[in-house]
Structure formats: C-alpha cells, structure tokens
Design a protein around this motif. Structure first.
Motif, PDB file in Angstrom:
ATOM      1  N   ASP A 134       0.817  -1.214   0.000  1.00  0.00           N
ATOM      2  CA  ASP A 134       0.000   0.000   0.000  1.00  0.00           C
ATOM      3  C   ASP A 134       0.852   1.268   0.000  1.00  0.00           C
ATOM      4  O   ASP A 134       0.516   2.257  -0.655  1.00  0.00           O
ATOM      5  CB  ASP A 134      -0.939   0.000   1.209  1.00  0.00           C
ATOM      6  CG  ASP A 134      -2.053  -1.023   1.082  1.00  0.00           C
ATOM      7  OD1 ASP A 134      -2.274  -1.513  -0.044  1.00  0.00           O
ATOM      8  OD2 ASP A 134      -2.687  -1.345   2.108  1.00  0.00           O
ATOM      9  N   ALA A 135       1.951   1.259   0.752  1.00  0.00           N
ATOM     10  CA  ALA A 135       2.803   2.452   0.815  1.00  0.00           C
ATOM     11  C   ALA A 135       3.416   2.758  -0.551  1.00  0.00           C
ATOM     12  O   ALA A 135       3.471   3.923  -0.978  1.00  0.00           O
ATOM     13  CB  ALA A 135       3.905   2.252   1.853  1.00  0.00           C
ATOM     14  N   THR A 136       3.851   1.734  -1.247  1.00  0.00           N
ATOM     15  CA  THR A 136       4.430   1.927  -2.582  1.00  0.00           C
ATOM     16  C   THR A 136       3.361   2.362  -3.564  1.00  0.00           C
ATOM     17  O   THR A 136       3.584   3.232  -4.416  1.00  0.00           O
ATOM     18  CB  THR A 136       5.098   0.631  -3.069  1.00  0.00           C
ATOM     19  OG1 THR A 136       6.036   0.193  -2.085  1.00  0.00           O
ATOM     20  CG2 THR A 136       5.802   0.848  -4.396  1.00  0.00           C
ATOM     21  N   LEU A 137       2.182   1.777  -3.434  1.00  0.00           N
ATOM     22  CA  LEU A 137       1.068   2.144  -4.309  1.00  0.00           C
ATOM     23  C   LEU A 137       0.726   3.621  -4.137  1.00  0.00           C
ATOM     24  O   LEU A 137       0.503   4.347  -5.122  1.00  0.00           O
ATOM     25  CB  LEU A 137      -0.140   1.267  -3.985  1.00  0.00           C
ATOM     26  CG  LEU A 137      -1.209   1.111  -5.065  1.00  0.00           C
ATOM     27  CD1 LEU A 137      -0.645   0.347  -6.250  1.00  0.00           C
ATOM     28  CD2 LEU A 137      -2.421   0.383  -4.490  1.00  0.00           C
ATOM     29  N   SER A 138       0.708   4.083  -2.916  1.00  0.00           N
ATOM     30  CA  SER A 138       0.418   5.483  -2.646  1.00  0.00           C
ATOM     31  C   SER A 138       1.490   6.395  -3.235  1.00  0.00           C
ATOM     32  O   SER A 138       1.183   7.452  -3.795  1.00  0.00           O
ATOM     33  CB  SER A 138       0.315   5.701  -1.138  1.00  0.00           C
ATOM     34  OG  SER A 138       0.082   7.061  -0.834  1.00  0.00           O
ATOM     35  N   TRP A 139       2.740   5.981  -3.139  1.00  0.00           N
ATOM     36  CA  TRP A 139       3.829   6.780  -3.701  1.00  0.00           C
ATOM     37  C   TRP A 139       3.714   6.855  -5.229  1.00  0.00           C
ATOM     38  O   TRP A 139       3.883   7.921  -5.825  1.00  0.00           O
ATOM     39  CB  TRP A 139       5.171   6.172  -3.294  1.00  0.00           C
ATOM     40  CG  TRP A 139       6.358   7.013  -3.654  1.00  0.00           C
ATOM     41  CD1 TRP A 139       6.946   7.972  -2.893  1.00  0.00           C
ATOM     42  CD2 TRP A 139       7.089   6.966  -4.883  1.00  0.00           C
ATOM     43  NE1 TRP A 139       8.002   8.534  -3.573  1.00  0.00           N
ATOM     44  CE2 TRP A 139       8.112   7.928  -4.807  1.00  0.00           C
ATOM     45  CE3 TRP A 139       6.974   6.201  -6.042  1.00  0.00           C
ATOM     46  CZ2 TRP A 139       9.010   8.155  -5.832  1.00  0.00           C
ATOM     47  CZ3 TRP A 139       7.872   6.421  -7.084  1.00  0.00           C
ATOM     48  CH2 TRP A 139       8.877   7.386  -6.974  1.00  0.00           C
ATOM     49  N   LEU A 140       3.414   5.738  -5.848  1.00  0.00           N
ATOM     50  CA  LEU A 140       3.292   5.703  -7.308  1.00  0.00           C
ATOM     51  C   LEU A 140       2.133   6.565  -7.798  1.00  0.00           C
ATOM     52  O   LEU A 140       2.201   7.143  -8.894  1.00  0.00           O
ATOM     53  CB  LEU A 140       3.094   4.261  -7.781  1.00  0.00           C
ATOM     54  CG  LEU A 140       4.296   3.327  -7.628  1.00  0.00           C
ATOM     55  CD1 LEU A 140       3.891   1.905  -7.982  1.00  0.00           C
ATOM     56  CD2 LEU A 140       5.463   3.780  -8.503  1.00  0.00           C
ATOM     57  N   ALA A 141       1.085   6.672  -7.014  1.00  0.00           N
ATOM     58  CA  ALA A 141      -0.076   7.466  -7.429  1.00  0.00           C
ATOM     59  C   ALA A 141       0.295   8.930  -7.642  1.00  0.00           C
ATOM     60  O   ALA A 141      -0.341   9.625  -8.440  1.00  0.00           O
ATOM     61  CB  ALA A 141      -1.183   7.343  -6.392  1.00  0.00           C
ATOM     62  N   ASP A 142       1.316   9.399  -6.959  1.00  0.00           N
ATOM     63  CA  ASP A 142       1.739  10.802  -7.073  1.00  0.00           C
ATOM     64  C   ASP A 142       3.008  10.956  -7.898  1.00  0.00           C
ATOM     65  O   ASP A 142       3.608  12.034  -7.915  1.00  0.00           O
ATOM     66  CB  ASP A 142       1.981  11.390  -5.677  1.00  0.00           C
ATOM     67  CG  ASP A 142       0.710  11.449  -4.845  1.00  0.00           C
ATOM     68  OD1 ASP A 142      -0.361  11.693  -5.428  1.00  0.00           O
ATOM     69  OD2 ASP A 142       0.796  11.234  -3.615  1.00  0.00           O
ATOM     70  N   TYR A 143       3.422   9.898  -8.596  1.00  0.00           N
ATOM     71  CA  TYR A 143       4.730   9.952  -9.270  1.00  0.00           C
ATOM     72  C   TYR A 143       4.754  10.968 -10.409  1.00  0.00           C
ATOM     73  O   TYR A 143       3.867  11.010 -11.261  1.00  0.00           O
ATOM     74  CB  TYR A 143       5.122   8.587  -9.840  1.00  0.00           C
ATOM     75  CG  TYR A 143       6.466   8.653 -10.539  1.00  0.00           C
ATOM     76  CD1 TYR A 143       7.635   8.545  -9.808  1.00  0.00           C
ATOM     77  CD2 TYR A 143       6.553   8.877 -11.910  1.00  0.00           C
ATOM     78  CE1 TYR A 143       8.873   8.639 -10.423  1.00  0.00           C
ATOM     79  CE2 TYR A 143       7.787   8.979 -12.531  1.00  0.00           C
ATOM     80  CZ  TYR A 143       8.950   8.865 -11.785  1.00  0.00           C
ATOM     81  OH  TYR A 143      10.167   8.977 -12.398  1.00  0.00           O
ATOM     82  N   GLU A 144       5.805  11.757 -10.420  1.00  0.00           N
ATOM     83  CA  GLU A 144       6.131  12.636 -11.536  1.00  0.00           C
ATOM     84  C   GLU A 144       7.618  12.940 -11.426  1.00  0.00           C
ATOM     85  O   GLU A 144       8.082  13.414 -10.387  1.00  0.00           O
ATOM     86  CB  GLU A 144       5.323  13.933 -11.495  1.00  0.00           C
ATOM     87  CG  GLU A 144       5.618  14.853 -12.670  1.00  0.00           C
ATOM     88  CD  GLU A 144       4.728  16.093 -12.669  1.00  0.00           C
ATOM     89  OE1 GLU A 144       4.971  16.996 -13.486  1.00  0.00           O
ATOM     90  OE2 GLU A 144       3.802  16.148 -11.837  1.00  0.00           O
ATOM     91  N   PHE A 145       8.377  12.648 -12.454  1.00  0.00           N
ATOM     92  CA  PHE A 145       9.814  12.858 -12.393  1.00  0.00           C
ATOM     93  C   PHE A 145      10.114  14.339 -12.216  1.00  0.00           C
ATOM     94  O   PHE A 145       9.601  15.181 -12.957  1.00  0.00           O
ATOM     95  CB  PHE A 145      10.486  12.337 -13.669  1.00  0.00           C
ATOM     96  CG  PHE A 145      11.983  12.478 -13.649  1.00  0.00           C
ATOM     97  CD1 PHE A 145      12.757  11.692 -12.809  1.00  0.00           C
ATOM     98  CD2 PHE A 145      12.620  13.418 -14.459  1.00  0.00           C
ATOM     99  CE1 PHE A 145      14.142  11.831 -12.784  1.00  0.00           C
ATOM    100  CE2 PHE A 145      14.002  13.559 -14.440  1.00  0.00           C
ATOM    101  CZ  PHE A 145      14.770  12.760 -13.602  1.00  0.00           C
ATOM    102  N   SER A 146      10.961  14.672 -11.238  1.00  0.00           N
ATOM    103  CA  SER A 146      11.286  16.070 -10.966  1.00  0.00           C
ATOM    104  C   SER A 146      12.790  16.329 -11.010  1.00  0.00           C
ATOM    105  O   SER A 146      13.249  17.397 -10.597  1.00  0.00           O
ATOM    106  CB  SER A 146      10.738  16.484  -9.591  1.00  0.00           C
ATOM    107  OG  SER A 146      11.361  15.732  -8.547  1.00  0.00           O
ATOM    108  N   GLY A 147      13.542  15.364 -11.518  1.00  0.00           N
ATOM    109  CA  GLY A 147      14.992  15.499 -11.544  1.00  0.00           C
ATOM    110  C   GLY A 147      15.521  16.111 -12.826  1.00  0.00           C
ATOM    111  O   GLY A 147      14.788  16.764 -13.593  1.00  0.00           O
ATOM    112  N   ASP A 148      16.816  15.897 -13.068  1.00  0.00           N
ATOM    113  CA  ASP A 148      17.506  16.438 -14.238  1.00  0.00           C
ATOM    114  C   ASP A 148      18.005  15.309 -15.125  1.00  0.00           C
ATOM    115  O   ASP A 148      18.260  14.200 -14.652  1.00  0.00           O
ATOM    116  CB  ASP A 148      18.709  17.286 -13.817  1.00  0.00           C
ATOM    117  CG  ASP A 148      18.330  18.517 -13.007  1.00  0.00           C
ATOM    118  OD1 ASP A 148      17.153  18.926 -13.084  1.00  0.00           O
ATOM    119  OD2 ASP A 148      19.202  19.056 -12.307  1.00  0.00           O
TER     120      ASP A 148
END
Length: 433
Positions: A86-100
């Motif tokens: 569930d914790a990983t699922l929650s993290w993936l729901a908000d995923y958007e690459f913000s790096g370089d």
C-alpha cells in the motif's frame, strides 16, 4: 512512445519492470528511497565488429517520461496482483519525475563507456525509469547504427525504409524514425510519416501484378492512376519482357523500375542496357530484396539508383540491441561502482568530450568524473547537452532534421577506417580519467 495514441490509459507507466518496483518498495520501507542519486546509460562495448554506434531515441525517451504517470487502471492492476504494498502504491499514485537529465544529442556517435544519458534525482524517482529508457534507447540506437552503415555504403544513393512487415507494428514506427535519422531518404510507413514528418514512398507489390490478367494490364492500371513517373515492378514474371512492357505502357518518361529478386547486380546491369536501348535513359532502377549494408556496398559499381531495405534495418542488421545498461554511479555525491567480473562499471557522474585534429578528424573520446576534467583543447567538442531540468524538458532541443545533420557531420569526422564494414576496433579510443 511505442504505443498507440488511442490507448485508454497512459501506458508508459507499466513499461517499468517488476524488479524496479521491488527495489522501490524496499527503498521506501528502509528510508533510502529519497537519497540523491545519479544513474547513467552507457554501453560496455559495441556490437561485435562495429566501429561506432549512433545515439537515437532520446526525444522518444523524453516524451515517454513526460507522460510517465500511474493512472487508476494501472494502480488497480498493481494492487490486484499484489506487485506492491500500500505504501508503494500510494507513492506511485503521485509519481512525476522532478529530476535532471543530460545526454548525448540524437545523431551523435557513441563508443564504449560513453555517458549517453545521465539521470539525476532521488533513487525512487530514477530507478523506475530504467526499463523505459533502455527499451527505447537500445532499440532505436541499434536501428540507427545499422542504418548509418547502410547509408554510408549507399554512397549518396537514396534508401527507402520498408521494414514495417518484418517487426512489431509499433516498433516499425520507431524503426522508420531511426532509419531516417541515420540517413534513409524515405519510409513506406505512413504512421511514421504522420507522427514524425518523414517523407513516405511506396509502389505496388507482386499481389497487384497477379491480380490482373496480364502484366500489361497491371502496368497500365498503375500508370493511368499514378502517371508515367511511377515505379513499375518488373520481376513478377520475366524481367526482360517486363521492362519492355513497362516502357511500352509508360513511354520513355517512365520514372523507375523495381527489381525485387534474383542476383540484382547483373540484373540491374542488363536492365540499364535495355532501358537505354528503349530510349528510357532517365528511368531509374530501384532494387530491393533482403539487402543489408554488405549487399549495398557490393552494388556500388552497379547502375542502381536507389535501394529498398526492410528486414535488415528493422532488426539492426544482426545487432538488434545496442547493449546499453542503466547503472547507479553516485549516491549522496559519493561514487559507487559494480565490481562483478566482466560487468564492471566506473563510479561517479561522467562528463565527456571528443578531441579532433585541426583537420576535423576525431582522435579520442575523453570521459571523466569528479575533478578530473582535462585541459580543454582548441578542437575539443563537449558531448552532453541539457535535456531535462527539474522534471521539465528544456526548450529548443535539436529536431529530427538536426539529428540527421549532426550524424552526417560526425561520420565525416571519423578516421577513414572507422567507416569500414569489416570487423574492427572502435573508430576512436575512449580515454577514462
């Protein structure tokens, strides 16, 4: 992106791999997921006997990452199959690459160890992009590398990419783009033409000839519809009779004939003599049929005006993958490296330049990390360019046509032996500092 635009979900997110999500879940659980990291894409070696590689697919990677989101449908799939907690699922729901990201421009040459793509971000953000980046870069660079060899062998004669029936239907579109980047003149793939603005060309197949009661009827139907400048397929039955009929139907203004089978070198010679004798001196000769770079090179002295290449280009002409890997090289500013035998990596974020003589000939690729930067020379060329900053693709990146021009210049810069088709070492050595 390699998927149909009509797909009902974002599609790119599940291009990640199961083991990447296993690493992600474990890192989230032990608190290491947010550690600043640097990953690099590079090839340990070139395919056997190749003297250079061509970077292709970077723009497709950036487009795919911009759309890399986990939708409800994809999250439901992961949940129902218990791939993640569930914790990983929650993290993936908000995923958007913000790096370089930094990397070699499309159309640039690469060699063993070249830092083709550098991804900077948290471990969590960057690790889930491995399969996505490698699947595109390995495919597109393999196709472009093979196509560049064919274009060089053609020595200025145009090549038509016509391999759509010899590969996956979506890979065919990417292959057409890579072949065009590497110097092919046109493609028969209409979706590649729509999506990337590549010129499209095509003529009839033998089925059209067999549909009609005679070869003359087939030729006449095609000329009536397409005009005398069309290309007539003359080898369905007897080539000599086919050429005679083609010129009689279309007149000496016939645009071209195509020979798709047999020993095309001698056949092209005889066809040229026959066309000239019939007054069709400007009619071009197009040959196709399982051609690769070696066959094209063997035809250089023959009266061939254009080539059609299918299977060999979409399969990388024996090297269907570029063999690139995606490796963690830095954690919290500290170099890290894999030490496994035959799979070693060099730690630390890399930068690269290419050195040239004052004549413009490339002599060395220099790759360094940390404070080991070499003293810049007058003819040194930096190789990496900015691609993504804070998750957003930078403006004014090189276009597909820019990539074609870049590759043309890069190939001219190689030592002459670097363009040989025979087996050999990389055209220029890589120096690691």
């Amino acid at each position: 992106m390699g998927f149909p635009e009509s797909s009902t979900s974002a599609s790119t997110a599940l291009l990640t791999d199961h083991y990447e999500l296993t690493m992600l879940g474990s890192a989230l659980a032990d608190g290491t997921a947010q550690r600043p990291c640097v990953f690099e894409v590079f090839a340990r070696r070139l395919p056997d006997g190749r003297r250079y590689g061509v970077v292709a697919g970077t723009a497709r990677v950036l487009d795919a990452i911009a759309d890399f989101r986990f939708t409800d449908a994809e999250l439901s799939q992961l949940e129902s199959t218990a791939v993640v907690d569930d914790a990983t699922l929650s993290w993936l729901a908000d995923y958007e690459f913000s790096g370089d990201m930094d990397g070699y421009a499309e159309g640039e040459l690469y060699f063993p160890g070249s830092p083709i793509l550098t991804v900077t971000g948290s471990f969590a953000e960057a690790v889930v992009l491995e399969t996505l980046a490698l699947s595109i870069l390995n495919h597109d660079s393999a196709i472009a590398s093979a196509a560049a060899r064919m274009s060089s062998a053609a020595h200025g004669r145009p090549i038509i990419e016509m391999g759509g029936r010899r590969t996956h239907e979506y890979a065919a579109v990417a292959a057409a783009r890579s072949a065009y980047l590497a110097g092919f003149a046109t493609t028969s793939n209409l979706e590649a033409g729509r999506r990337y603005g590549i010129p499209t060309r095509g003529t009839v197949a033998h089925a059209f000839m067999l549909l009609h009661d005679s070869e003359e009827q087939a030729f006449r139907a095609q000329v009536d519809k397409m005009g005398a400048d069309t290309t007539l397929l003359v080898d369905t039955y007897d080539i000599t009779a086919g050429i005679e009929t083609a010129v009689r139907v279309a007149g000496p203004e016939l645009g071209a004939i195509r020979i798709d089978s047999g020993d095309v070198g001698p056949l092209a010679r005889k066809a040229r003599e026959q066309l000239d004798s019939l007054g069709a001196k400007d009619t071009r000769i197009v040959v196709s049929g399982d051609l690769d770079e070696h066959a094209i090179a063997a035809l250089r002295a023959e009266p061939v005006d254009a080539y059609g290449v299918g299977t060999s280009v979409v399969t990388g002409s024996g090297a269907p993958t570029a063999g690139m890997v995606y490796k963690l090289v830095e954690v919290d500013g500290r170099p890290v490296a894999k030490r496994s035998a035959h799979k070693e990596s060099r730690g630390g974020r890399k930068t690269a330049l290419r050195r040239h003589r004052d004549t413009g000939t490339a002599v060395e690729e220099v790759v360094w990390s940390g404070d080991n930067a070499p003293e810049p020379g007058q003819h040194d060329e930096p190789l990496q360019i900015p691609l993504v900053r804070a998750g957003r693709t930078v403006d004014d990146l090189p276009s597909l046509d820019d990539a074609r021009q870049r590759l043309r210049r890069a190939l001219v810069s190689l030592p002459w032996e670097g363009l040989k088709l025979s087996h050999g070492d990389p055209a220029i050595p890589t120096l690691f500092l």
